[in-house]
Motif scaffolding. Sequence first.
Motif, PDB file in Angstrom:
ATOM      1  N   LEU A 104     -71.075 -55.498 -31.429  1.00 23.48           N
ATOM      2  CA  LEU A 104     -70.045 -54.539 -31.985  1.00 23.48           C
ATOM      3  C   LEU A 104     -69.303 -55.324 -32.871  1.00 23.48           C
ATOM      4  CD1 LEU A 104     -68.012 -52.107 -31.674  1.00 23.48           C
ATOM      5  CD2 LEU A 104     -66.888 -53.428 -29.984  1.00 23.48           C
ATOM      6  N   ARG A 105     -68.825 -56.391 -32.756  1.00 20.93           N
ATOM      7  CA  ARG A 105     -68.088 -57.207 -33.692  1.00 20.93           C
ATOM      8  C   ARG A 105     -68.806 -57.385 -34.965  1.00 20.93           C
ATOM      9  NH1 ARG A 105     -67.125 -62.155 -35.655  1.00 20.93           N
ATOM     10  NH2 ARG A 105     -64.846 -62.765 -36.004  1.00 20.93           N
ATOM     11  N   SER A 106     -70.159 -57.825 -34.932  1.00 20.07           N
ATOM     12  CA  SER A 106     -71.074 -57.886 -36.017  1.00 20.07           C
ATOM     13  C   SER A 106     -70.898 -56.606 -36.874  1.00 20.07           C
ATOM     14  CB  SER A 106     -72.392 -58.543 -35.493  1.00 20.07           C
ATOM     15  OG  SER A 106     -72.277 -59.513 -34.771  1.00 20.07           O
ATOM     16  N   ILE A 494     -67.329 -57.073 -15.809  1.00 16.44           N
ATOM     17  CA  ILE A 494     -66.162 -56.340 -16.364  1.00 16.44           C
ATOM     18  C   ILE A 494     -64.924 -57.158 -16.982  1.00 16.44           C
ATOM     19  CG2 ILE A 494     -64.290 -54.522 -15.667  1.00 16.44           C
ATOM     20  CD1 ILE A 494     -66.406 -53.250 -14.104  1.00 16.44           C
ATOM     21  N   ALA A 495     -64.634 -58.203 -16.256  1.00 13.14           N
ATOM     22  CA  ALA A 495     -63.611 -59.297 -16.404  1.00 13.14           C
ATOM     23  C   ALA A 495     -63.740 -60.106 -17.535  1.00 13.14           C
ATOM     24  CB  ALA A 495     -63.247 -60.165 -15.093  1.00 13.14           C
ATOM     25  N   VAL A 496     -64.858 -60.392 -17.921  1.00 14.96           N
ATOM     26  CA  VAL A 496     -65.451 -61.069 -18.970  1.00 14.96           C
ATOM     27  C   VAL A 496     -65.175 -60.307 -20.118  1.00 14.96           C
ATOM     28  CG1 VAL A 496     -67.149 -62.446 -19.947  1.00 14.96           C
ATOM     29  CG2 VAL A 496     -66.708 -62.916 -17.683  1.00 14.96           C
ATOM     30  N   LEU A 499     -61.822 -59.294 -21.475  1.00  9.22           N
ATOM     31  CA  LEU A 499     -61.061 -60.466 -22.200  1.00  9.22           C
ATOM     32  C   LEU A 499     -61.643 -60.332 -23.441  1.00  9.22           C
ATOM     33  CD1 LEU A 499     -61.025 -63.227 -19.434  1.00  9.22           C
ATOM     34  CD2 LEU A 499     -59.157 -61.864 -20.336  1.00  9.22           C
ATOM     35  N   TYR A 500     -62.917 -60.206 -23.586  1.00  9.66           N
ATOM     36  CA  TYR A 500     -63.516 -60.302 -25.173  1.00  9.66           C
ATOM     37  C   TYR A 500     -63.016 -59.056 -25.880  1.00  9.66           C
ATOM     38  CZ  TYR A 500     -66.835 -61.750 -28.952  1.00  9.66           C
ATOM     39  OH  TYR A 500     -67.430 -61.871 -29.975  1.00  9.66           O
ATOM     40  N   LEU A 501     -63.278 -58.091 -25.326  1.00  3.48           N
ATOM     41  CA  LEU A 501     -62.730 -56.659 -25.976  1.00  3.48           C
ATOM     42  C   LEU A 501     -61.310 -56.777 -26.493  1.00  3.48           C
ATOM     43  CD1 LEU A 501     -63.663 -53.961 -26.961  1.00  3.48           C
ATOM     44  CD2 LEU A 501     -63.208 -53.079 -24.862  1.00  3.48           C
ATOM     45  N   ILE A 502     -60.712 -57.199 -25.437  1.00  7.98           N
ATOM     46  CA  ILE A 502     -59.151 -57.371 -25.993  1.00  7.98           C
ATOM     47  C   ILE A 502     -58.690 -58.459 -27.029  1.00  7.98           C
ATOM     48  CG2 ILE A 502     -56.684 -58.305 -25.059  1.00  7.98           C
ATOM     49  CD1 ILE A 502     -57.732 -57.362 -22.304  1.00  7.98           C
ATOM     50  N   MET A 505     -59.924 -56.498 -30.318  1.00  3.08           N
ATOM     51  CA  MET A 505     -59.211 -55.293 -30.816  1.00  3.08           C
ATOM     52  C   MET A 505     -57.682 -55.679 -31.005  1.00  3.08           C
ATOM     53  SD  MET A 505     -60.080 -52.475 -27.827  1.00  3.08           S
ATOM     54  CE  MET A 505     -58.803 -51.089 -28.455  1.00  3.08           C
ATOM     55  N   PHE A 506     -57.275 -56.780 -30.484  1.00  6.01           N
ATOM     56  CA  PHE A 506     -55.770 -57.337 -30.765  1.00  6.01           C
ATOM     57  C   PHE A 506     -55.520 -58.494 -31.319  1.00  6.01           C
ATOM     58  CE2 PHE A 506     -55.963 -54.219 -27.183  1.00  6.01           C
ATOM     59  CZ  PHE A 506     -55.284 -53.314 -27.587  1.00  6.01           C
ATOM     60  N   PHE A 507     -56.430 -59.443 -31.159  1.00  2.83           N
ATOM     61  CA  PHE A 507     -56.241 -60.733 -31.552  1.00  2.83           C
ATOM     62  C   PHE A 507     -57.219 -61.393 -32.660  1.00  2.83           C
ATOM     63  CE2 PHE A 507     -54.217 -60.579 -27.337  1.00  2.83           C
ATOM     64  CZ  PHE A 507     -53.194 -60.703 -27.473  1.00  2.83           C
ATOM     65  N   ASP A 508     -58.242 -60.901 -32.699  1.00  6.77           N
ATOM     66  CA  ASP A 508     -59.291 -61.513 -33.581  1.00  6.77           C
ATOM     67  C   ASP A 508     -58.739 -60.952 -35.110  1.00  6.77           C
ATOM     68  OD1 ASP A 508     -61.326 -61.676 -35.444  1.00  6.77           O
ATOM     69  OD2 ASP A 508     -62.870 -61.171 -33.860  1.00  6.77           O
TER      70      ASP A 508
END
Length: 553
Positions: A104-106, A494-496, A499-502, A505-508
């Motif tokens: 998704l990020r790529s 789901i937990a991992v 964290l990566y999705l957050i 979306m908000f910090f990358d």
Amino acid sequence: MTEPIRPTASNPISAAAESLREFLGRFRATSWLIGGPEGAVSHTLRQGLLASLMIMVGSWGVGYLVMAPSSWLAVNPALVPLRTTTGGVVTCAVLLAIGALLLLRSWLRLAQRVSSWDASSVSVMRRAVFMWGAPLLLCFPIFSQDVFSYWAQGGLLHAQQNPYEAGVSGLPGWFAVGADEQWAESPSPYGPLFLVFAQGVWFLSQGIPEVAVLAFRMLAVLGVALMLVVIPLLARTFGSQPGWALWLCLLNPLSLIVFIPAAHNDALMIGLILTGVWYAVRGRRLAAVLLLVGAVAIKPIAMVVLPFVVLLTLKDTSSYLLRLREWAFATLIAVLLLGGGGWLLGVGVGWFTAALGAGSAILQGAPIGLAGLGIGHAAEALSGVNAETVASWVYAAARIGSAVVLGVLLLWPRLGNPVLWAGYGLTAVVLASSIIQPWYLLWVLPLFAVVHVYRGRALVGVILLLTVLTLLPMIGQLSVAQWMDTLLVQAIVIAVAALYLIYIMFFDPNTTTLFSVKRVSQRWNAAQGWQSLKELPKPQTSWAAENIYQKAR
């Protein structure tokens, strides 16, 4: 066209991440993957390749595998630790989820790193499809078990049973074939042509599931290849951006995972539809209808698009008589081919109603489906009327409503672009369905993308929807051995993933701008420029061939 949005670091976490990227970019061992200037798309292509490799390895541990004596991989010693130990399963499940998010990020970064959506971006997008798609060819099926249902339904037809009258439970030993239990008593929702393909795969595979999966995957790859060729042609024709259309329709993680690892027949259906559109704008009337009928014979939902697309062969759509002529011509060919094909297969014309009504055994999970269930139970509590009966009335009313919408669109005096309006009509049908699967979104994306480029909140909404529709079903469809705690594995994943999705979306510092909802929803094509979706003008005249931006050759 505007340049792609460039990233900015707006908070300490983003600034730290950007500093770390710049630091690692100084070293040869790491710069090949994360370094480089914004215009260096090669780094993003490599990141997507790494993501696909992670998905591939992850699928070996938690993808679907038929535990049958004929399987080549069921007892492979290299795979046993990945599938039978807690550490192996958890590691593979996490790899699968992180790989999907890195993909998704790529995908998002690729839109930023291209210098502009000019002609050169098409070759970049095609290279990305090859690089990111190649490892996915070696995946075990993920996301759904439908490919095994295809195989079982081919077996039914091979055994001279009617897949439109019997579920896959009518096949001896069907459970060992790997088909999902929800299809045990549900008739096939696929067209007769696809069942012919499925029967051929059943015969050629000789009971070996890996051969069957590869065969169905090749059919899906054929659909991807058609899209890879035709989407840029259609985008140029209608004035959209070819590179952007490829980026949105083929490189998003949902498309890549559904079309290749899951081997869904939707890829072939979409490819045939779009090729039919291309022949229609070129005035190749018969070829266009044959391709569109072929798409219907793969999945009947394509019949929603057919009456719109055949109007592309007209020089002017203002005449109802000419519209009726094209519809009559297409209907005649469809009846002859589909009716004749059903007769030759021995399933008659019963496939039409059976295919449209198939899937009734699946839990109604769409908004209309949930509304029907809720209204049904409320009516039963208040009046004693059977809840399922009331729910069926709700579903029927929704289908009638979508049919009315289609009729209004097709008979509107000032018809808009037939491809775009086919997208409106198909969207209405999907939203009115009592069952909505994640891949239904992939049906409509190309119909919008080849006509307009979108930005602002509309594009953010699509990105978020693609993200949710990729992650939730994939995590929910992990194939975990019965002696392991599936819920625990899913909770860890789901937990991992959360964290990566957050972070994305908000910090990358490179991707947060793509989730901004501050920009208004707009669409663009070369003939009209940017237009706000809230203030779109109504067509002043009915669509005509002269409205095509660039003559198809």
